[in-house]
Design an enzyme around this catalytic site. Sequence first.
Site, PDB file in Angstrom:
ATOM      1  N   ASP A 258      33.240  28.995  -7.623  1.00  0.00           N
ATOM      2  CA  ASP A 258      34.845  29.152  -7.344  1.00  0.00           C
ATOM      3  C   ASP A 258      35.047  30.738  -6.416  1.00  0.00           C
ATOM      4  OD1 ASP A 258      36.843  27.330  -8.709  1.00  0.00           O
ATOM      5  OD2 ASP A 258      35.010  27.095  -9.296  1.00  0.00           O
ATOM      6  N   ARG A 259      34.247  31.683  -6.601  1.00  0.00           N
ATOM      7  CA  ARG A 259      34.353  32.867  -5.987  1.00  0.00           C
ATOM      8  C   ARG A 259      33.017  33.659  -6.143  1.00  0.00           C
ATOM      9  NH1 ARG A 259      39.386  36.463  -4.704  1.00  0.00           N
ATOM     10  NH2 ARG A 259      40.565  34.428  -5.613  1.00  0.00           N
TER      11      ARG A 259
END
Length: 386
Positions: A258-259
């Site tokens: 996600d990051r």
Amino acid sequence: MASALEAIKYDRGRLFIIDQLQLPHVTKFIPIDSSEAGWHAIKAMQVRGAPAIAIVAVLSLAVEMLNLVSENMIPEDGEDVRAYIEQKMDYLVSSRPTAVNLSDSAQKIKLLLDQRARKSGLSGVETAMAFIQHAEQMLARDLADNHSIGEYGATWILKNTRAALEGGNTCVLTHCNTGSLATAGYGTALGIIRRLHEHGRLSRAYCTETRPYNQGARLTAYELVSDKIPATLITDSMAGQLLANPDKKIAAIVVGADRVAANGDTANKIGTYTLAVLAKFHNIKFVVAAPRTTIDMKTKTGNEIIIEERQSSEVTKIRGPCEGDGDHREAVMETIKIAADGIDVWNPAFDVTPAALIDAIVTEVGVETKDSSGQFHLSSLFESMA
């Protein structure tokens, strides 16, 4: 052969997505006709996966803008339209703050509008159409990037993992859902698995159920069965035993993100960190697959990443049709309580895997590995974009 599964259907002015809350029992497309509908679909996790979230968010606003154009409700001044789009993108970002792809897309859109609308003096309609074209290009680019990630990742695994080199074909474990349901199509980590299968080099894919939201059991298993890829579902707590079993010959664990921070620390679905620790102990390669849009060079380390905490009901309840319902297309979905009343619940949606536990980060432009000092240099991935 590429996956036939299509989770996002878009034609200019029309957007439909598979309602992932009803999978795997019911395959139902729902219309997304405004930014508000996009926000609620993301927040409710009817769509999830960092790339898909960004695409649905931007396309939902593109549909809204085209409707306004068609109804002659667009202001004449391009500056007014620019401000409206930027306000709506900020609103959409609030639906899932952990997903860097969404915030990255918002920033790129603001830059585009600044260059096109403010500096070029576009009219309101021209500004709206410039945004719509950008959204459509984003959809096409994500699909192409996923195929590149699949090829780079599959090649790296076949050349760098003990099990693959010893036995020819390979077994891979994945977590959460990173396929067509999480992206524009094909997938990131699941795209690597698809590519291994297409090359005839995959013996078996293992997927975790991914509690508490069961994305692995509901979504990844759904995709693997749909594509007829040999696969086995395990509970999250079985992963250690799977890796320890020499007969299973797990070559690598491949996950999405996600990051990704500048140093390689990676935020992903809760349980990813646990798998990375297990992989390190068992000397099994741990691979992160993500497009460059997921890499946040402004976030120096994982300590700066905000971890979303979700409601307790996701842990204490489970949803699905009764086993005896027969035809699931007509089944009534029920929510069942599975925990003791009154128990306190902590439900972080993500965890952060330190870069020290990651062997490779696969992007659409290649595979990044650590130098002799154990450091990733992710800035090199963006040199071609400068």
